[in-house]
Write an enzyme that holds these catalytic residues in place. Structure first.
Site, PDB file in Angstrom:
ATOM      1  N   ARG A 160       0.943  -0.617   0.202  1.00  0.00           N
ATOM      2  CA  ARG A 160      -0.139   0.102  -0.388  1.00  0.00           C
ATOM      3  C   ARG A 160       1.021   1.366   0.007  1.00  0.00           C
ATOM      4  O   ARG A 160       1.861   1.123   0.868  1.00  0.00           O
ATOM      5  CB  ARG A 160      -0.951   0.025   1.275  1.00  0.00           C
ATOM      6  CG  ARG A 160      -1.675  -0.991   0.908  1.00  0.00           C
ATOM      7  CD  ARG A 160      -2.879  -1.026   2.028  1.00  0.00           C
ATOM      8  NE  ARG A 160      -4.004  -2.076   1.873  1.00  0.00           N
ATOM      9  CZ  ARG A 160      -4.688  -2.652   1.047  1.00  0.00           C
ATOM     10  NH1 ARG A 160      -4.739  -2.137  -0.284  1.00  0.00           N
ATOM     11  NH2 ARG A 160      -5.167  -3.906   1.102  1.00  0.00           N
ATOM     12  N   ASP A 161       0.411   1.995  -0.696  1.00  0.00           N
ATOM     13  CA  ASP A 161       0.988   3.523  -0.567  1.00  0.00           C
ATOM     14  C   ASP A 161       1.171   4.125   0.349  1.00  0.00           C
ATOM     15  O   ASP A 161       0.224   4.108   1.070  1.00  0.00           O
ATOM     16  CB  ASP A 161       0.682   4.200  -1.449  1.00  0.00           C
ATOM     17  CG  ASP A 161       1.441   6.109  -2.623  1.00  0.00           C
ATOM     18  OD1 ASP A 161       1.576   6.522  -1.673  1.00  0.00           O
ATOM     19  OD2 ASP A 161       1.877   5.416  -3.119  1.00  0.00           O
TER      20      ASP A 161
ATOM     21  N   ASN B 268       4.696   6.270 -13.983  1.00  0.00           N
ATOM     22  CA  ASN B 268       5.974   7.568 -14.491  1.00  0.00           C
ATOM     23  C   ASN B 268       7.086   7.218 -14.345  1.00  0.00           C
ATOM     24  O   ASN B 268       7.498   6.118 -14.146  1.00  0.00           O
ATOM     25  CB  ASN B 268       5.492   8.274 -13.413  1.00  0.00           C
ATOM     26  CG  ASN B 268       4.262   8.191 -12.571  1.00  0.00           C
ATOM     27  OD1 ASN B 268       3.211   8.848 -13.378  1.00  0.00           O
ATOM     28  ND2 ASN B 268       4.217   8.402 -11.247  1.00  0.00           N
TER      29      ASN B 268
ATOM     30  N   GLU C 130       9.922   9.637  -9.360  1.00  0.00           N
ATOM     31  CA  GLU C 130      10.400  10.219  -7.988  1.00  0.00           C
ATOM     32  C   GLU C 130      11.536   8.519  -8.254  1.00  0.00           C
ATOM     33  O   GLU C 130      12.259   9.059  -7.703  1.00  0.00           O
ATOM     34  CB  GLU C 130       9.691  10.269  -6.666  1.00  0.00           C
ATOM     35  CG  GLU C 130       8.741  11.705  -6.877  1.00  0.00           C
ATOM     36  CD  GLU C 130       7.190  11.696  -6.011  1.00  0.00           C
ATOM     37  OE1 GLU C 130       7.982  10.776  -4.947  1.00  0.00           O
ATOM     38  OE2 GLU C 130       6.480  12.468  -6.142  1.00  0.00           O
TER      39      GLU C 130
ATOM     40  N   HIS D 255       7.834   0.692 -11.234  1.00  0.00           N
ATOM     41  CA  HIS D 255       6.863   0.385 -10.308  1.00  0.00           C
ATOM     42  C   HIS D 255       5.340   1.156 -11.079  1.00  0.00           C
ATOM     43  O   HIS D 255       5.207   2.145 -12.153  1.00  0.00           O
ATOM     44  CB  HIS D 255       6.614   0.915  -8.586  1.00  0.00           C
ATOM     45  CG  HIS D 255       6.477   2.272  -8.572  1.00  0.00           C
ATOM     46  ND1 HIS D 255       8.135   2.549  -8.643  1.00  0.00           N
ATOM     47  CD2 HIS D 255       5.948   2.776  -8.305  1.00  0.00           C
ATOM     48  CE1 HIS D 255       7.666   4.250  -8.583  1.00  0.00           C
ATOM     49  NE2 HIS D 255       6.699   4.280  -7.840  1.00  0.00           N
ATOM     50  N   MET D 256       4.009   0.655 -10.827  1.00  0.00           N
ATOM     51  CA  MET D 256       3.392   1.015 -11.393  1.00  0.00           C
ATOM     52  C   MET D 256       2.321   0.858 -10.415  1.00  0.00           C
ATOM     53  O   MET D 256       1.777   0.795  -9.054  1.00  0.00           O
ATOM     54  CB  MET D 256       2.539  -0.017 -11.811  1.00  0.00           C
ATOM     55  CG  MET D 256       1.284  -0.193 -12.113  1.00  0.00           C
ATOM     56  SD  MET D 256       0.152  -1.517 -13.047  1.00  0.00           S
ATOM     57  CE  MET D 256       1.587  -1.907 -14.362  1.00  0.00           C
ATOM     58  N   HIS D 257       1.508   2.028 -10.287  1.00  0.00           N
ATOM     59  CA  HIS D 257       0.618   2.285  -9.485  1.00  0.00           C
ATOM     60  C   HIS D 257      -1.206   1.893  -9.978  1.00  0.00           C
ATOM     61  O   HIS D 257      -1.247   1.522 -11.216  1.00  0.00           O
ATOM     62  CB  HIS D 257       0.461   3.916  -9.126  1.00  0.00           C
ATOM     63  CG  HIS D 257       1.231   5.232  -8.826  1.00  0.00           C
ATOM     64  ND1 HIS D 257       1.582   5.443  -7.396  1.00  0.00           N
ATOM     65  CD2 HIS D 257       2.470   4.440  -9.152  1.00  0.00           C
ATOM     66  CE1 HIS D 257       3.142   5.420  -7.194  1.00  0.00           C
ATOM     67  NE2 HIS D 257       3.407   5.745  -8.517  1.00  0.00           N
TER      68      HIS D 257
END
Length: 99
Positions: A13-14, A71, A79, A84-86
């Protein structure tokens, strides 16, 4: 806490969620760019998308909808130099910003 882990990815989890459901799908192998073209990277990227669908089901956003974001590069807001994937869902996300 880890949501899912297998031989290719880890899902967490972010820490700073942008939606009620905001998970990160992270490859175990260090990949810095989408421009890296190998069979192994292609397999990992395909697995990330496949697992995103399964995670959406587990998080109960598969029917209402969810957004997948990668991104790539500074202008896109990347960043961390680790691909990675959200996965975002659980609310009306609205339209994507036009350039």
């Amino acid at each position: 806490p880890i949501v899912l882990r297998d031989d290719l990815i880890i899902v967490i989890r972010d820490l700073y969620p942008k939606a009620p459901k905001h998970l990160l799908i992270i490859p175990n192998k260090h990949i810095t760019s989408l421009s890296i073209k190998t069979d192994e990277v292609s397999k990992i990227l395909g697995h990330m998308f496949t697992m995103a669908g399964q995670i959406a089901i587990k998080e109960k956003v598969d029917q209402s909808g969810y957004r997948l974001i990668v991104n790539q590069g500074q202008d896109a807001g990347q960043e961390i130099e680790h691909l990675h994937m959200h996965l975002l869902g659980g609310t009306l996300l609205g339209p994507m910003r036009e350039a």
